[in-house]
Design an enzyme around this catalytic site. Sequence first.
Site, mmCIF file in Angstrom:
data_model
loop_
_atom_site.group_PDB
_atom_site.id
_atom_site.type_symbol
_atom_site.label_atom_id
_atom_site.label_comp_id
_atom_site.label_asym_id
_atom_site.label_seq_id
_atom_site.Cartn_x
_atom_site.Cartn_y
_atom_site.Cartn_z
ATOM 1 N N TYR A 23 5.690 -15.749 -1.556
ATOM 2 C CA TYR A 23 6.823 -14.818 -1.483
ATOM 3 C C TYR A 23 8.160 -15.520 -1.732
ATOM 4 O O TYR A 23 9.174 -14.845 -1.968
ATOM 5 C CB TYR A 23 6.886 -14.090 -0.131
ATOM 6 C CG TYR A 23 5.648 -13.296 0.241
ATOM 7 C CD1 TYR A 23 4.647 -13.030 -0.693
ATOM 8 C CD2 TYR A 23 5.477 -12.806 1.529
ATOM 9 C CE1 TYR A 23 3.514 -12.320 -0.339
ATOM 10 C CE2 TYR A 23 4.342 -12.084 1.884
ATOM 11 C CZ TYR A 23 3.359 -11.852 0.939
ATOM 12 O OH TYR A 23 2.237 -11.148 1.303
ATOM 13 N N HIS A 36 -4.696 -16.966 1.055
ATOM 14 C CA HIS A 36 -4.094 -15.723 0.545
ATOM 15 C C HIS A 36 -5.071 -14.897 -0.290
ATOM 16 O O HIS A 36 -5.202 -13.682 -0.112
ATOM 17 C CB HIS A 36 -2.850 -16.090 -0.278
ATOM 18 C CG HIS A 36 -1.868 -14.982 -0.419
ATOM 19 N ND1 HIS A 36 -0.521 -15.195 -0.530
ATOM 20 C CD2 HIS A 36 -2.030 -13.631 -0.470
ATOM 21 C CE1 HIS A 36 0.100 -14.031 -0.647
ATOM 22 N NE2 HIS A 36 -0.790 -13.070 -0.612
HETATM 23 N N1 NAP Z 1 -2.292 -10.583 1.637
HETATM 24 C C1 NAP Z 1 -1.916 -10.014 0.514
HETATM 25 O O1 NAP Z 1 -2.473 -10.256 -0.582
HETATM 26 C C2 NAP Z 1 -0.805 -8.999 0.553
HETATM 27 C C3 NAP Z 1 -0.614 -8.126 -0.545
HETATM 28 C C4 NAP Z 1 0.405 -7.171 -0.457
HETATM 29 C C5 NAP Z 1 1.206 -7.109 0.688
HETATM 30 N N2 NAP Z 1 1.025 -7.990 1.712
HETATM 31 C C6 NAP Z 1 1.885 -7.975 2.938
HETATM 32 O O2 NAP Z 1 1.947 -6.649 3.433
HETATM 33 C C7 NAP Z 1 3.297 -6.230 3.516
HETATM 34 C C8 NAP Z 1 3.433 -4.731 3.343
HETATM 35 O O3 NAP Z 1 2.905 -4.290 2.118
HETATM 36 P P1 NAP Z 1 3.806 -3.841 0.876
HETATM 37 O O4 NAP Z 1 5.097 -4.536 0.954
HETATM 38 O O5 NAP Z 1 2.955 -4.040 -0.328
HETATM 39 O O6 NAP Z 1 3.955 -2.257 1.031
HETATM 40 P P2 NAP Z 1 4.245 -1.197 2.208
HETATM 41 O O7 NAP Z 1 4.689 -1.871 3.439
HETATM 42 O O8 NAP Z 1 3.082 -0.275 2.265
HETATM 43 O O9 NAP Z 1 5.452 -0.341 1.548
HETATM 44 C C9 NAP Z 1 6.700 -0.899 1.342
HETATM 45 C C10 NAP Z 1 7.550 0.143 0.595
HETATM 46 O O10 NAP Z 1 7.706 1.301 1.399
HETATM 47 C C11 NAP Z 1 9.104 1.588 1.600
HETATM 48 N N3 NAP Z 1 9.263 1.993 3.011
HETATM 49 C C12 NAP Z 1 9.000 1.278 4.116
HETATM 50 N N4 NAP Z 1 9.195 2.003 5.214
HETATM 51 C C13 NAP Z 1 9.618 3.221 4.822
HETATM 52 C C14 NAP Z 1 9.988 4.399 5.505
HETATM 53 N N5 NAP Z 1 9.959 4.476 6.840
HETATM 54 N N6 NAP Z 1 10.377 5.475 4.760
HETATM 55 C C15 NAP Z 1 10.401 5.418 3.425
HETATM 56 N N7 NAP Z 1 10.049 4.324 2.709
HETATM 57 C C16 NAP Z 1 9.663 3.234 3.402
HETATM 58 C C17 NAP Z 1 9.823 0.292 1.289
HETATM 59 O O11 NAP Z 1 11.065 0.570 0.696
HETATM 60 P P3 NAP Z 1 12.468 0.130 1.376
HETATM 61 O O12 NAP Z 1 12.504 -1.371 1.328
HETATM 62 O O13 NAP Z 1 13.462 0.784 0.470
HETATM 63 O O14 NAP Z 1 12.444 0.684 2.771
HETATM 64 C C18 NAP Z 1 8.913 -0.350 0.254
HETATM 65 O O15 NAP Z 1 9.212 0.117 -1.051
HETATM 66 C C19 NAP Z 1 3.980 -7.059 2.414
HETATM 67 O O16 NAP Z 1 5.378 -7.032 2.509
HETATM 68 C C20 NAP Z 1 3.338 -8.395 2.660
HETATM 69 O O17 NAP Z 1 3.916 -9.029 3.795
HETATM 70 C C21 NAP Z 1 0.006 -8.914 1.665
#
Ligand code: NAP
Length: 274
Positions: free
Chosen positions: A49, A107
Amino acid sequence: MAMQYVEANGARIPAIGLGTWDLRGRTCARVVEQALRLGYRHIDTAEMYGNEREIGEGVRASGVRRDDVFVTTKVWQDHLSPPEFERATKDSLVKLRLSEVDLLLIHWPSPRIPLAETIGALCRMKQAGFARHVGISNFTVPLVEEAVKLSTEPLVTNQIEWHPYLDQSKVVAACRQHGLSVTAYSPIARGRAVADKQLRLIGLHHRKTASQVCLRFLVQEGAIVIPRTSKLERLEENMTIFDFALDPPEMDEIRKLANRRGRVVDWSGAPNWD
Ligand SMILES: NC(=O)c1ccc[n+]([C@@H]2O[C@H](COP(=O)([O-])OP(=O)(O)OC[C@H]3O[C@@H](n4cnc5c(N)ncnc54)[C@H](OP(=O)(O)O)[C@@H]3O)[C@@H](O)[C@H]2O)c1
């Protein structure tokens, strides 16, 4: 708000953490600081990240005691040979300015490096005191089985994509059988769940948003959730999920949203292990 915890193979993990993929620079440090001030006690990052420095800054600026914050980082797929794994772990700690992380994850698995070697390196990082707990991410059922057999240290979680549009019951069952927790990444399907009609409708009954219903669903399924937001005002919304409960018909209705095209994270570059 009282935090809930998930216990798994000796670890006690806050059931909600802050996802930080794509959070950069000052925004990242501010969001982390504010999340901890609001009551988050779990931060998810990764060397990939490129924000570990800012995560460390945010943790220190929050004033929350180090022992009270659960910090997870992950070693990227290009660094899975034992010498690279050790170097990557130490680099992460230097950037975070921490002497150990609470959880260190592989990861993504890689077909190029034998899993036995990577798991050996992962376990040595724990034995050396660089990680309190170790685990895996993006591991399929056969890989979970293999990892558990190879590991000399308890694996405490498998972090995988999980939200209402994706049925992960098989891998969740495999994890449970071996005492691993499941950490749900992209838990609001990268924002897709926010506009979902059914989730909104269920939310109306509880005076909750679709995002809160979605996260609550996962927590009731036993998951640890790590939603990401760059907006300070959404931090509180996403963590206020422990003051209501979905009933069994609501849970069933949400489970029905799962479909074959539900994935939001691209697996095309991932090896086909199944
Ligand atoms: N291990 C892996 O391979 C892997 C892969 C993917 C992700 N991850 C981890 O999981 C975390 C979460 O997954 P993600 O970032 O892919 O997606 P997510 O948390 O499902 O969604 C994030 C998105 O949703 C929006 N959002 C968040 N809360 C909201 C709310 N209350 N109302 C409206 N929109 C909202 C955010 O926009 P705003 O910023 O505009 O609020 C952002 O665009 C990552 O950040 C990372 O730490 C790990």
